[in-house]
Design a protein around this motif. Structure first.
Motif, PDB file in Angstrom:
ATOM      1  N   VAL A  38       0.844  -1.205   0.000  1.00 34.43           N
ATOM      2  CA  VAL A  38       0.000   0.000   0.000  1.00 34.43           C
ATOM      3  C   VAL A  38       0.876   1.251   0.000  1.00 34.43           C
ATOM      4  O   VAL A  38       1.763   1.399   0.840  1.00 34.43           O
ATOM      5  N   VAL A  39       0.610   2.125  -0.956  1.00 34.56           N
ATOM      6  CA  VAL A  39       1.354   3.376  -1.108  1.00 34.56           C
ATOM      7  C   VAL A  39       0.433   4.538  -0.756  1.00 34.56           C
ATOM      8  O   VAL A  39      -0.680   4.646  -1.292  1.00 34.56           O
ATOM      9  N   THR A  40       0.892   5.408   0.138  1.00 32.02           N
ATOM     10  CA  THR A  40       0.160   6.625   0.491  1.00 32.02           C
ATOM     11  C   THR A  40       0.866   7.812  -0.148  1.00 32.02           C
ATOM     12  O   THR A  40       2.087   7.956  -0.014  1.00 32.02           O
ATOM     13  N   PHE A  41       0.113   8.633  -0.858  1.00 36.53           N
ATOM     14  CA  PHE A  41       0.713   9.777  -1.540  1.00 36.53           C
ATOM     15  C   PHE A  41      -0.261  10.945  -1.532  1.00 36.53           C
ATOM     16  O   PHE A  41      -1.448  10.785  -1.242  1.00 36.53           O
ATOM     17  N   THR A  42       0.266  12.121  -1.851  1.00 34.84           N
ATOM     18  CA  THR A  42      -0.565  13.314  -1.945  1.00 34.84           C
ATOM     19  C   THR A  42      -0.560  13.833  -3.376  1.00 34.84           C
ATOM     20  O   THR A  42       0.407  13.661  -4.118  1.00 34.84           O
ATOM     21  N   GLY A  43      -1.668  14.474  -3.731  1.00 39.39           N
ATOM     22  CA  GLY A  43      -1.760  15.202  -4.984  1.00 39.39           C
ATOM     23  C   GLY A  43      -1.966  16.667  -4.661  1.00 39.39           C
ATOM     24  O   GLY A  43      -2.896  17.015  -3.922  1.00 39.39           O
ATOM     25  N   THR A  44      -1.086  17.526  -5.172  1.00 41.21           N
ATOM     26  CA  THR A  44      -1.127  18.945  -4.829  1.00 41.21           C
ATOM     27  C   THR A  44      -1.492  19.781  -6.044  1.00 41.21           C
ATOM     28  O   THR A  44      -0.950  19.586  -7.138  1.00 41.21           O
ATOM     29  N   THR A  45      -2.413  20.697  -5.837  1.00 43.66           N
ATOM     30  CA  THR A  45      -2.773  21.699  -6.834  1.00 43.66           C
ATOM     31  C   THR A  45      -2.311  23.046  -6.302  1.00 43.66           C
ATOM     32  O   THR A  45      -2.650  23.437  -5.189  1.00 43.66           O
ATOM     33  N   ALA A  46      -1.483  23.758  -7.080  1.00 47.99           N
ATOM     34  CA  ALA A  46      -0.910  25.030  -6.638  1.00 47.99           C
ATOM     35  C   ALA A  46      -1.004  26.046  -7.763  1.00 47.99           C
ATOM     36  O   ALA A  46      -1.221  25.709  -8.927  1.00 47.99           O
ATOM     37  N   THR A  47      -0.854  27.325  -7.396  1.00 50.11           N
ATOM     38  CA  THR A  47      -0.754  28.366  -8.411  1.00 50.11           C
ATOM     39  C   THR A  47       0.598  28.256  -9.100  1.00 50.11           C
ATOM     40  O   THR A  47       1.487  27.522  -8.659  1.00 50.11           O
ATOM     41  N   ALA A  48       0.749  29.003 -10.171  1.00 48.70           N
ATOM     42  CA  ALA A  48       1.994  28.938 -10.927  1.00 48.70           C
ATOM     43  C   ALA A  48       3.205  29.340 -10.091  1.00 48.70           C
ATOM     44  O   ALA A  48       4.322  28.870 -10.325  1.00 48.70           O
ATOM     45  N   ASP A  49       2.991  30.188  -9.082  1.00 49.50           N
ATOM     46  CA  ASP A  49       4.115  30.606  -8.233  1.00 49.50           C
ATOM     47  C   ASP A  49       4.343  29.677  -7.049  1.00 49.50           C
ATOM     48  O   ASP A  49       5.190  29.942  -6.191  1.00 49.50           O
ATOM     49  N   GLY A  50       3.554  28.588  -6.966  1.00 48.09           N
ATOM     50  CA  GLY A  50       3.764  27.597  -5.928  1.00 48.09           C
ATOM     51  C   GLY A  50       2.858  27.705  -4.726  1.00 48.09           C
ATOM     52  O   GLY A  50       2.956  26.892  -3.796  1.00 48.09           O
ATOM     53  N   THR A  51       1.953  28.666  -4.697  1.00 48.94           N
ATOM     54  CA  THR A  51       1.012  28.770  -3.587  1.00 48.94           C
ATOM     55  C   THR A  51       0.042  27.593  -3.625  1.00 48.94           C
ATOM     56  O   THR A  51      -0.670  27.396  -4.611  1.00 48.94           O
ATOM     57  N   VAL A  52       0.018  26.808  -2.559  1.00 46.65           N
ATOM     58  CA  VAL A  52      -0.777  25.589  -2.531  1.00 46.65           C
ATOM     59  C   VAL A  52      -2.257  25.934  -2.365  1.00 46.65           C
ATOM     60  O   VAL A  52      -2.650  26.668  -1.446  1.00 46.65           O
ATOM     61  N   LEU A  53      -3.095  25.395  -3.246  1.00 50.43           N
ATOM     62  CA  LEU A  53      -4.536  25.603  -3.205  1.00 50.43           C
ATOM     63  C   LEU A  53      -5.276  24.413  -2.612  1.00 50.43           C
ATOM     64  O   LEU A  53      -6.315  24.565  -1.993  1.00 50.43           O
ATOM     65  N   ARG A  54      -4.709  23.230  -2.808  1.00 48.24           N
ATOM     66  CA  ARG A  54      -5.426  22.017  -2.422  1.00 48.24           C
ATOM     67  C   ARG A  54      -4.435  20.856  -2.332  1.00 48.24           C
ATOM     68  O   ARG A  54      -3.547  20.721  -3.180  1.00 48.24           O
ATOM     69  N   VAL A  55      -4.601  20.013  -1.311  1.00 47.92           N
ATOM     70  CA  VAL A  55      -3.822  18.792  -1.176  1.00 47.92           C
ATOM     71  C   VAL A  55      -4.788  17.645  -0.909  1.00 47.92           C
ATOM     72  O   VAL A  55      -5.602  17.712   0.017  1.00 47.92           O
ATOM     73  N   ASP A  56      -4.720  16.613  -1.734  1.00 48.61           N
ATOM     74  CA  ASP A  56      -5.555  15.426  -1.569  1.00 48.61           C
ATOM     75  C   ASP A  56      -4.663  14.237  -1.257  1.00 48.61           C
ATOM     76  O   ASP A  56      -3.662  14.005  -1.952  1.00 48.61           O
ATOM     77  N   ARG A  57      -5.022  13.481  -0.252  1.00 48.90           N
ATOM     78  CA  ARG A  57      -4.239  12.302   0.144  1.00 48.90           C
ATOM     79  C   ARG A  57      -4.956  11.037  -0.323  1.00 48.90           C
ATOM     80  O   ARG A  57      -6.179  10.910  -0.150  1.00 48.90           O
ATOM     81  N   THR A  58      -4.201  10.103  -0.878  1.00 48.91           N
ATOM     82  CA  THR A  58      -4.761   8.876  -1.446  1.00 48.91           C
ATOM     83  C   THR A  58      -3.907   7.684  -1.044  1.00 48.91           C
ATOM     84  O   THR A  58      -2.689   7.803  -0.906  1.00 48.91           O
ATOM     85  N   ARG A  59      -4.564   6.538  -0.890  1.00 48.67           N
ATOM     86  CA  ARG A  59      -3.854   5.274  -0.703  1.00 48.67           C
ATOM     87  C   ARG A  59      -4.197   4.342  -1.860  1.00 48.67           C
ATOM     88  O   ARG A  59      -5.361   4.227  -2.249  1.00 48.67           O
ATOM     89  N   LEU A  60      -3.187   3.697  -2.409  1.00 50.33           N
ATOM     90  CA  LEU A  60      -3.376   2.738  -3.487  1.00 50.33           C
ATOM     91  C   LEU A  60      -2.684   1.428  -3.125  1.00 50.33           C
ATOM     92  O   LEU A  60      -1.605   1.425  -2.528  1.00 50.33           O
ATOM     93  N   ARG A  61      -3.292   0.336  -3.545  1.00 44.11           N
ATOM     94  CA  ARG A  61      -2.694  -0.978  -3.310  1.00 44.11           C
ATOM     95  C   ARG A  61      -2.126  -1.520  -4.611  1.00 44.11           C
ATOM     96  O   ARG A  61      -2.807  -1.531  -5.642  1.00 44.11           O
ATOM     97  N   PHE A  62      -0.887  -1.959  -4.559  1.00 45.33           N
ATOM     98  CA  PHE A  62      -0.185  -2.509  -5.720  1.00 45.33           C
ATOM     99  C   PHE A  62      -0.125  -4.026  -5.550  1.00 45.33           C
ATOM    100  O   PHE A  62       0.777  -4.556  -4.911  1.00 45.33           O
ATOM    101  N   LEU A  63      -1.084  -4.717  -6.151  1.00 43.61           N
ATOM    102  CA  LEU A  63      -1.196  -6.162  -5.972  1.00 43.61           C
ATOM    103  C   LEU A  63      -0.347  -6.924  -6.988  1.00 43.61           C
ATOM    104  O   LEU A  63      -0.376  -6.633  -8.190  1.00 43.61           O
ATOM    105  N   ALA A  64       0.374  -7.915  -6.505  1.00 44.27           N
ATOM    106  CA  ALA A  64       1.050  -8.844  -7.409  1.00 44.27           C
ATOM    107  C   ALA A  64       0.003  -9.735  -8.074  1.00 44.27           C
ATOM    108  O   ALA A  64      -1.106  -9.920  -7.554  1.00 44.27           O
ATOM    109  N   GLU A  65       0.357 -10.292  -9.229  1.00 46.14           N
ATOM    110  CA  GLU A  65      -0.603 -11.091  -9.986  1.00 46.14           C
ATOM    111  C   GLU A  65      -1.210 -12.219  -9.169  1.00 46.14           C
ATOM    112  O   GLU A  65      -2.425 -12.447  -9.190  1.00 46.14           O
ATOM    113  N   GLU A  66      -0.368 -12.951  -8.438  1.00 43.20           N
ATOM    114  CA  GLU A  66      -0.870 -14.114  -7.723  1.00 43.20           C
ATOM    115  C   GLU A  66      -1.830 -13.719  -6.594  1.00 43.20           C
ATOM    116  O   GLU A  66      -2.801 -14.433  -6.313  1.00 43.20           O
TER     117      GLU A  66
END
Length: 243
Positions: free
Chosen positions: A176-204
């Motif tokens: 399981v990988v936890t990461f953030t997605g950030t939306t910012a203005t062109a100068d880097g001012t952060v407008l929004r941060v969304d946190r997500t977890r994804l599971r990377f399953l092996a085939e078996e």
């Protein structure tokens, strides 16, 4: 603030559904076009089903998603059924020929309980012999290692705002990988941060869950051109059939 409605509109801009440009979209577009009835699980803003209907699909099309803002955009097309809920909330019984989860949405099913309940609900929603088609990122490609601010992209959104977008991995625990997605203005001012977890399953591991839910693996691809899964594949594309 960058609202949920803003984020949904931005998603459509960044992730345009275009079978003519993207092999992944073409892969699903062909399947949907050939199916009499389709349930799109995690439909988001509904772009795949919108296009199918626009191209003349006459059967039943249903989109299921837990995000009200995404569904508000999806509902711009009223000749498709839109339902708010998760995969596990699906309550249909033998109603569809095809179920899909596109855009790596399957990886949002993180816990064993979520996976089991979701696969059971999708299985129940399909007619006998119906197919469930989805893709996951292959864990061997370690996609999360490229998710950092140095890979930020710039664009102008539908409201004319210049933005920078990036993902950043916070931590990895098991598969399981936890990461953030950030939306910012062109100068880097952060407008929004969304946190997500994804599971990377092996085939078996993936196949054990599918078998337990009553599916058989009809086909498995490592790329959108129908190639086999190999030691360098970045995707695990699965066509599972309800037994």
């Amino acid at each position: 603030m960058y609202t949920d409605a803003d984020a949904a509109a931005l998603y459509d801009l960044v992730n345009r559904w275009d079978p003519g440009q993207w092999p992944s979209d073409a892969f699903y577009d062909e399947l949907v076009g050939a199916a009499g009835s389709v349930l799109d699980v995690g439909c988001g803003t509904g772009a795949m089903l919108h296009l199918a209907r626009a191209h003349g699909h006459r059967g039943r099309l249903v989109g299921l998603d837990p995000d009200p803002a995404a569904l508000a955009r999806a509902r711009r097309r009223p000749d498709i059924e839109w339902v708010e809920g998760t995969a596990a909330d699906a309550r249909w019984d033998a109603a569809f020929d095809l179920a899909t989860m596109t855009g790596h949405a399957f990886q949002c099913l993180v816990t064993d309980a979520e996976l089991g309940a979701s696969l059971a609900a999708v299985h129940r929603a399909l007619r006998s012999g119906g197919r469930f088609v989805f893709e996951t990122r292959h864990p061997q490609a370690r996609a999360w290692e490229g998710w950092n601010p140095s890979a930020a992209s710039g664009l102008v959104d539908a409201a004319g705002r210049a933005l920078r977008l990036w993902h950043e991995t916070e931590f990895v625990i098991g598969d399981v990988v936890t990461f953030t997605g950030t939306t910012a203005t062109a100068d880097g001012t952060v407008l929004r941060v969304d946190r997500t977890r994804l599971r990377f399953l092996a085939e078996e591991v993936l196949d054990a869950f599918l078998t337990e839910a009553g599916f058989m693996i009809e086909a498995r691809y490592g790329d959108w051109d129908g190639g086999l899964v190999t030691g360098t594949s970045r995707e695990i594309i699965t066509v599972a059939r309800r037994r």
